[in-house]
Every structure is written in structure tokens, then in C-alpha cells.
Write a protein that holds these residues in place. Sequence first.
Motif, PDB file in Angstrom:
ATOM      1  N   PRO B  45      -1.670 -13.342   2.620  1.00 57.07           N
ATOM      2  CA  PRO B  45      -3.095 -13.229   2.946  1.00 57.07           C
ATOM      3  C   PRO B  45      -3.812 -12.268   2.005  1.00 57.07           C
ATOM      4  O   PRO B  45      -5.022 -12.258   1.938  1.00 57.07           O
ATOM      5  CB  PRO B  45      -3.087 -12.691   4.379  1.00 57.07           C
ATOM      6  CG  PRO B  45      -1.773 -12.042   4.552  1.00 57.07           C
ATOM      7  CD  PRO B  45      -0.813 -12.764   3.650  1.00 57.07           C
ATOM      8  N   VAL B  46      -3.029 -11.462   1.297  1.00 58.37           N
ATOM      9  CA  VAL B  46      -3.636 -10.504   0.371  1.00 58.37           C
ATOM     10  C   VAL B  46      -3.715 -11.150  -1.009  1.00 58.37           C
ATOM     11  O   VAL B  46      -3.362 -10.564  -2.005  1.00 58.37           O
ATOM     12  CB  VAL B  46      -2.822  -9.193   0.320  1.00 58.37           C
ATOM     13  CG1 VAL B  46      -3.632  -8.095  -0.355  1.00 58.37           C
ATOM     14  CG2 VAL B  46      -2.426  -8.752   1.712  1.00 58.37           C
ATOM     15  N   VAL B  47      -4.129 -12.379  -1.045  1.00 55.45           N
ATOM     16  CA  VAL B  47      -4.197 -13.104  -2.313  1.00 55.45           C
ATOM     17  C   VAL B  47      -5.313 -12.532  -3.175  1.00 55.45           C
ATOM     18  O   VAL B  47      -6.411 -12.291  -2.689  1.00 55.45           O
ATOM     19  CB  VAL B  47      -4.458 -14.601  -2.066  1.00 55.45           C
ATOM     20  CG1 VAL B  47      -4.742 -15.310  -3.382  1.00 55.45           C
ATOM     21  CG2 VAL B  47      -3.264 -15.233  -1.387  1.00 55.45           C
ATOM     22  N   LEU B  48      -4.992 -12.309  -4.430  1.00 55.88           N
ATOM     23  CA  LEU B  48      -6.038 -11.932  -5.351  1.00 55.88           C
ATOM     24  C   LEU B  48      -6.578 -13.235  -5.919  1.00 55.88           C
ATOM     25  O   LEU B  48      -5.845 -13.972  -6.557  1.00 55.88           O
ATOM     26  CB  LEU B  48      -5.492 -11.105  -6.514  1.00 55.88           C
ATOM     27  CG  LEU B  48      -4.788  -9.793  -6.230  1.00 55.88           C
ATOM     28  CD1 LEU B  48      -3.309 -10.015  -6.030  1.00 55.88           C
ATOM     29  CD2 LEU B  48      -5.030  -8.815  -7.345  1.00 55.88           C
ATOM     30  N   TYR B  70       3.027  -7.744  -8.905  1.00 52.42           N
ATOM     31  CA  TYR B  70       3.001  -7.499  -7.462  1.00 52.42           C
ATOM     32  C   TYR B  70       4.051  -8.376  -6.789  1.00 52.42           C
ATOM     33  O   TYR B  70       4.217  -9.549  -7.148  1.00 52.42           O
ATOM     34  CB  TYR B  70       1.615  -7.814  -6.891  1.00 52.42           C
ATOM     35  CG  TYR B  70       0.509  -7.017  -7.552  1.00 52.42           C
ATOM     36  CD1 TYR B  70       0.077  -5.813  -7.022  1.00 52.42           C
ATOM     37  CD2 TYR B  70      -0.072  -7.459  -8.738  1.00 52.42           C
ATOM     38  CE1 TYR B  70      -0.929  -5.082  -7.637  1.00 52.42           C
ATOM     39  CE2 TYR B  70      -1.076  -6.726  -9.366  1.00 52.42           C
ATOM     40  CZ  TYR B  70      -1.497  -5.539  -8.808  1.00 52.42           C
ATOM     41  OH  TYR B  70      -2.493  -4.813  -9.429  1.00 52.42           O
ATOM     42  N   GLU B  74       4.694  -7.970   1.754  1.00 50.74           N
ATOM     43  CA  GLU B  74       3.643  -7.047   2.173  1.00 50.74           C
ATOM     44  C   GLU B  74       4.161  -5.684   2.613  1.00 50.74           C
ATOM     45  O   GLU B  74       3.374  -4.798   2.948  1.00 50.74           O
ATOM     46  CB  GLU B  74       2.806  -7.682   3.276  1.00 50.74           C
ATOM     47  CG  GLU B  74       1.845  -8.696   2.699  1.00 50.74           C
ATOM     48  CD  GLU B  74       1.382  -9.696   3.719  1.00 50.74           C
ATOM     49  OE1 GLU B  74       0.803  -9.285   4.736  1.00 50.74           O
ATOM     50  OE2 GLU B  74       1.638 -10.896   3.502  1.00 50.74           O
ATOM     51  N   SER B  75       5.486  -5.514   2.656  1.00 51.41           N
ATOM     52  CA  SER B  75       5.974  -4.170   2.950  1.00 51.41           C
ATOM     53  C   SER B  75       6.108  -3.350   1.659  1.00 51.41           C
ATOM     54  O   SER B  75       6.287  -2.142   1.709  1.00 51.41           O
ATOM     55  CB  SER B  75       7.305  -4.224   3.707  1.00 51.41           C
ATOM     56  OG  SER B  75       8.341  -4.553   2.832  1.00 51.41           O
ATOM     57  N   MET B  76       6.012  -4.034   0.495  1.00 58.19           N
ATOM     58  CA  MET B  76       6.061  -3.313  -0.785  1.00 58.19           C
ATOM     59  C   MET B  76       4.814  -3.666  -1.572  1.00 58.19           C
ATOM     60  O   MET B  76       4.782  -4.623  -2.332  1.00 58.19           O
ATOM     61  CB  MET B  76       7.342  -3.660  -1.535  1.00 58.19           C
ATOM     62  CG  MET B  76       8.588  -3.144  -0.821  1.00 58.19           C
ATOM     63  SD  MET B  76      10.119  -3.331  -1.750  1.00 58.19           S
ATOM     64  CE  MET B  76      10.512  -5.043  -1.407  1.00 58.19           C
ATOM     65  N   LEU B  77       3.772  -2.855  -1.354  1.00 55.10           N
ATOM     66  CA  LEU B  77       2.435  -3.223  -1.815  1.00 55.10           C
ATOM     67  C   LEU B  77       2.134  -2.837  -3.255  1.00 55.10           C
ATOM     68  O   LEU B  77       1.377  -3.508  -3.932  1.00 55.10           O
ATOM     69  CB  LEU B  77       1.392  -2.549  -0.909  1.00 55.10           C
ATOM     70  CG  LEU B  77       1.310  -3.067   0.531  1.00 55.10           C
ATOM     71  CD1 LEU B  77       0.444  -2.120   1.363  1.00 55.10           C
ATOM     72  CD2 LEU B  77       0.734  -4.475   0.559  1.00 55.10           C
ATOM     73  N   LEU B  78       2.690  -1.730  -3.693  1.00 52.99           N
ATOM     74  CA  LEU B  78       2.260  -1.197  -4.985  1.00 52.99           C
ATOM     75  C   LEU B  78       2.771  -2.065  -6.135  1.00 52.99           C
ATOM     76  O   LEU B  78       3.840  -2.649  -6.057  1.00 52.99           O
ATOM     77  CB  LEU B  78       2.750   0.247  -5.167  1.00 52.99           C
ATOM     78  CG  LEU B  78       2.152   1.286  -4.225  1.00 52.99           C
ATOM     79  CD1 LEU B  78       2.697   2.677  -4.548  1.00 52.99           C
ATOM     80  CD2 LEU B  78       0.633   1.306  -4.309  1.00 52.99           C
ATOM     81  N   ARG B  80       4.396  -3.081  -9.731  1.00 56.43           N
ATOM     82  CA  ARG B  80       5.431  -2.591 -10.644  1.00 56.43           C
ATOM     83  C   ARG B  80       4.856  -2.738 -12.049  1.00 56.43           C
ATOM     84  O   ARG B  80       4.616  -3.868 -12.479  1.00 56.43           O
ATOM     85  CB  ARG B  80       6.724  -3.393 -10.493  1.00 56.43           C
ATOM     86  CG  ARG B  80       7.698  -2.886  -9.429  1.00 56.43           C
ATOM     87  CD  ARG B  80       7.135  -2.884  -8.039  1.00 56.43           C
ATOM     88  NE  ARG B  80       8.016  -2.201  -7.075  1.00 56.43           N
ATOM     89  CZ  ARG B  80       7.659  -1.881  -5.844  1.00 56.43           C
ATOM     90  NH1 ARG B  80       6.456  -2.138  -5.400  1.00 56.43           N
ATOM     91  NH2 ARG B  80       8.507  -1.268  -5.033  1.00 56.43           N
ATOM     92  N   ARG B 103      15.829  -0.859 -10.094  1.00 54.92           N
ATOM     93  CA  ARG B 103      15.794   0.586  -9.853  1.00 54.92           C
ATOM     94  C   ARG B 103      15.660   0.907  -8.373  1.00 54.92           C
ATOM     95  O   ARG B 103      15.827   2.031  -7.958  1.00 54.92           O
ATOM     96  CB  ARG B 103      14.607   1.212 -10.601  1.00 54.92           C
ATOM     97  CG  ARG B 103      14.758   1.260 -12.095  1.00 54.92           C
ATOM     98  CD  ARG B 103      15.651   2.438 -12.508  1.00 54.92           C
ATOM     99  NE  ARG B 103      16.196   2.269 -13.846  1.00 54.92           N
ATOM    100  CZ  ARG B 103      15.543   2.485 -14.971  1.00 54.92           C
ATOM    101  NH1 ARG B 103      14.295   2.870 -14.938  1.00 54.92           N
ATOM    102  NH2 ARG B 103      16.132   2.318 -16.124  1.00 54.92           N
ATOM    103  N   GLY B 266       0.259   4.644  -9.269  1.00 58.56           N
ATOM    104  CA  GLY B 266      -0.108   4.033  -8.004  1.00 58.56           C
ATOM    105  C   GLY B 266      -0.701   2.673  -8.298  1.00 58.56           C
ATOM    106  O   GLY B 266      -0.029   1.659  -8.274  1.00 58.56           O
ATOM    107  N   CYS B 267      -2.000   2.663  -8.648  1.00 55.46           N
ATOM    108  CA  CYS B 267      -2.701   1.394  -8.838  1.00 55.46           C
ATOM    109  C   CYS B 267      -2.431   0.785 -10.204  1.00 55.46           C
ATOM    110  O   CYS B 267      -2.507  -0.426 -10.372  1.00 55.46           O
ATOM    111  CB  CYS B 267      -4.194   1.599  -8.657  1.00 55.46           C
ATOM    112  SG  CYS B 267      -4.947   2.627  -9.934  1.00 55.46           S
TER     113      CYS B 267
END
Lengths: 295, 323
Positions: B45-48, B70, B74-78, B80, B103, B266-267
Amino acid sequence: MMDQIGVVNIGGIEWKNPVATAAGTFVCDESSNHFDPASLGAITTKGVSAEPWHGNPMPRIAETPSGMLNSVGLENPGVDAYIDGELRALKDMGATVIANVAGHSTEEYMDVCRKLDETDVDMLELNVSCPNVREGGMSFGTDTETLSRLTEKVRAVTGKPLIVKLSPNVTDIAELAVATERAGADALSLINTLLGMRIDTRTGRPVLANLTGGLSGPAIRPVAVRMVYEVAQRVHIPIIGMGGIMTGEDALEFLLAGASAVAVGTAALIDPAAPARVARELAGLAHGTYREVHS
Amino acid sequence: MNMSQKAVATIAENIEIARGVFRLVLSDVQGADGSGACGARLTSPVVLPKDVTVADIAAAAVPGQFVNVYLNNESMLLPRPFGISDVESFDGERRLVLVYAIRGAGTAELASYVPGTEIRVLGPNGNGYDLEGLGRHVLLVGGGLGIPPLLFVARRTRESSGPYGRPKITAILGYSEDAYYSEAIHLYCDDVFGISESRHLGGGVSYGGSPGTVMDLIDRLVFEGKLDVAGTSILSCGPIPMLRAVSEWAVGNGIPAQVSLEARMGCGYGACVGCTIDISVGAPTVTEDCGLTATFCGTASSPIVRRKVCKDGPVFPSDTVIW
């Protein structure tokens, strides 16, 4: 129909729609590449202090289940650079701007607010809930007396609509909310991040250099919804709800809990256009559930 | 500066090229693995909503830039953030090549994604190497996962023509275990020397022999007269301790170096202010007192400013970095 539901009045300022950015997740240069800041209800800018702050040592970001910890520590270039830079740029773009104000002392909060009072910033948001600043920050937001005094003092130096951003790291957030309203706040933002910690089991050391940080993201959403609900029963001023909003449906949950508007934070760090997307999705949903409940 | 943009990529290839190290090829084409099969479509649902194609990002990319990947979890949001190892053409289509290592849980999950899987990406991010005005000899110094992006650097440097014409390119590659990407990099270099911290390396390129670090190898090559220092420009990518050592060596020899810094982000696009560092904005010069730049001597002649590794970097002139 959508416009009627979309426009909200927060502390005397009309927002185009009930969606803002949350402090510390919007940087004009970068974020405005992904959406038009003027399309949102408001843009809350990153915490700004009287002098430049360097923030905490790295690493200051850690991922957690459905969330993240940050210990940035309000790194910012100071209020003068903010006024000439980001605030100017956002006002030129036609955005409604909320300046998030940080300080180590009452005097510092007042200094920043005095300077911002002379600008065309639309609203001020007192950051009394940052868990990453040793002096000031959260210590102002967890004691009823201290928070009331600070709110009164700042209220006295500015005519700008004043939002106070509350910390969830308290026993009874509603009590603080009531005291803040009595002290003259025009609106409340809740919640700021929850104090958290991660330890790397391979090294036995905390992941963040600052040891602890503020937890944000969907992981905290149920806590935030509950707090908005509790506070909404007790205050008459508008609530801006925030905490892990990723979609329009998440935003709707906050409105149903009693918030007048919402702010999108961590989602914007994962999808730079998230605040605009949430506003669009919410407008779509607003035809249904929200309208029924509020009619 | 390039602007980061969003795309939905299809994994064309995701294979282990060394122990725990994977080569990830991103494409725009469903069924790009040739099987014709479609893997997991993006359902989050968090589709870009995508701005651009993978090919657009690949076309805009310069060496030293990175891409946010990405996870479909959804439990690993940040994101890479992975350095761009190459932009390759396949059937007339531009693809992005990224190399990553397992890692943690996120990269372990990424390694499990089969070709055909759709993932979200944002890029190209940050500022790459300045390949204008390089010396007549370019020394590429890479360590670990900093090595694959040097392939993109080597290829573009080979294709470029500086004030001295086509530069001579030497690569010095340091591994923790077995070598990877050395042969691919060799295609665009005059000399490639490799060294491993844990084993003797053999194979098709000139290896450093006994185990050691990149700096051990550089010292050895200089001692043996196999490494030109005069007229050299260094482009380096790898772990911070290696970059710092390379930077100090470069300063000591009065040669310019550009380093691509690693940082916990982060972002990854400049919004969260998670990865800022101190950068000296003056023009440091080699001083007689200590043989180091003003930065290293800590003199006040160069004002220090905060810079974001993800947005203002990750590549910085090494003598501006406050290590």
C-alpha cells in the motif's frame, strides 16, 4: 464536496486540506522536487534554534520493526539562516508554513519566536518534546508546570498562532494538553517520537551513538491514535495528529480519533512524495467514512 | 546535480558473486530474466507512484552516485543505499547494476528476491566523482563493496579525455576474502593490483601476494617502483578507515584524491539530516609545518560547515573531509 471537507481552520489559519508535513522530515530543496509544498495544508519545517546546532554524533539513524529511531538532535543552521533561506523559499512557493521552534532554555525559545514573529511565517510549533536534546527539548514537555510557563512566556512575545507539540513520553498526555490549552496554545501537535533504544547483539553496543533515540513510523501509530483520542476528549483547540501515517486511510484513523488535521513524517523519508499522496488518498476517502461520522 | 527520482524496477538478476556478495541487475522489463515469467508484482500500500523508468535513472547516473533500494516488506521501511556499479546495455535497454552484501535482515531478504520481482528504487542520488581535470595517471583505490562502483568509474574515465589526453588507469583493490570484480575492472584499466586481508590471491590480474591491506599494497608497489605518484589523481571508494588512510597518503604525497564516503543513512535523499559530517570549505594547501593540509593541522583558515553525505556527497575531495 471534497473542498468543503478538505479545508480546515487550525488556530485561525486556513489550510487547503488537513495534511501537513511533520517537523524534521521536509527539506525544501529536496522535498519540493517531489511535490508542490503549496498543495499541502501546511509545511512544518525542521526544528530551528536561536544559534546553529550541530546535532548528535553518528550513527544517528537505526531501523526498527515498522519504524525507525533517530537521534539527529535538531541539527539546524539557526533561525537567521532559516528566515533568509528555507522560510523565504517556501513562502515564495505559496506554502502555508509552520516553523518548528527548539531551544535549550525559555529565553532561547522566546528569542526564536520573537524573530519569527517579525516574518511572514504562518504558525509556530513549539518543540518541547524532542527526546534527543539533553537540555531543554523533552524536559520542557514532560512537566505540566514547566510546559505551562513556557507556553505563557512564548505566547506573550508572539501574535502568531501557536501550536505546542506534545511528548508521548509521559504518564498522562491529556493532563499536559489541558494545561497547554489553558496557557494559551492555539493548537496541539501529537505525538512526537517515543524514546527508544536498539542494541547490536554482535557488538553488545547501542546502535545509536547517542545511545537512545526517538521512535517513529507505523510502529507507534496505535499509541498516537490512542493519545489523540484521549486528548480530544479533554481540549477544545484543534489537534494535529501524527505518528506513522503512511496512507490516506491511516490519516483518516486520526481524524476519526478526534484530530482536525494530520502530519506525515517518517513516510516522507521513505517516499519523498508521501505527504501529497496521503492528502490525495484522504480526499478520496473523505467522501465516505469521514463524512458520515462527522455529519 | 542530478535529481533523485522514483521508479519501479524489475529484478533481472540477483546472484551471489562471492561469499555473501550479490550482483543485482535492475531492469524495466517484466520477465527480463528471459523466462517470460512475472515474479512478485508490487502490492504494497506504500507504493511510490513512479516518476521515471530504470533506464532514465541509468541514463542520468554518473560514477559515484547511488540508488536507494526499498524492500517489499513493511517491517523494514528504510532504503538500502547502494553505489551504482555500472550502467549496462542489454537488448538496447539500459539497466542498473548494484552490488551488495548480506549485512542484516534487510539485505538477507533482498538476496531472496527472485528475478522478475518488482522493487521500488530512488535515484540517482548524491554527487559522483568529478572526472574533469584528472591527472595523466588515475589511481582507483577500492576496498570491499567499494570496489564494484569503481567499474563504472573506470569505464567512464577510460571513455573520457582529460587535459593530458587519455589517462593511464591503475586500480588497487583490497578484499577481506576472495576477489570479485577485478577482471571486469581490468577491462578498462592499464594495471590492476589486488590484495586480500585473509588470503593469498591468484588469478588473471597482478595480485599483491601475501595478505594485507590496500595501504600495504600501495607501499609495496611504490617501493618496487611500480606506482607513479607524479601527475596522479586518486578516486577512492571503500570503508572509512581505508579512505582515511588513502587520504593521508595522498596529502602526504601532494596529490588530489576524491573519496566516496560511507555513512549510515536514513532517507538517502537529504531530508532526514541523519548523515551529516564536517567539511572544510576553504582551499586547503599543503603547509610546510607538518606537511599536511590546513584541515589536518586544524588551523582556522578553512571554515568548517555541515554537509549531508547523501546529498552533498557521497564523493568529497579528501582534503576537505574532517576525519
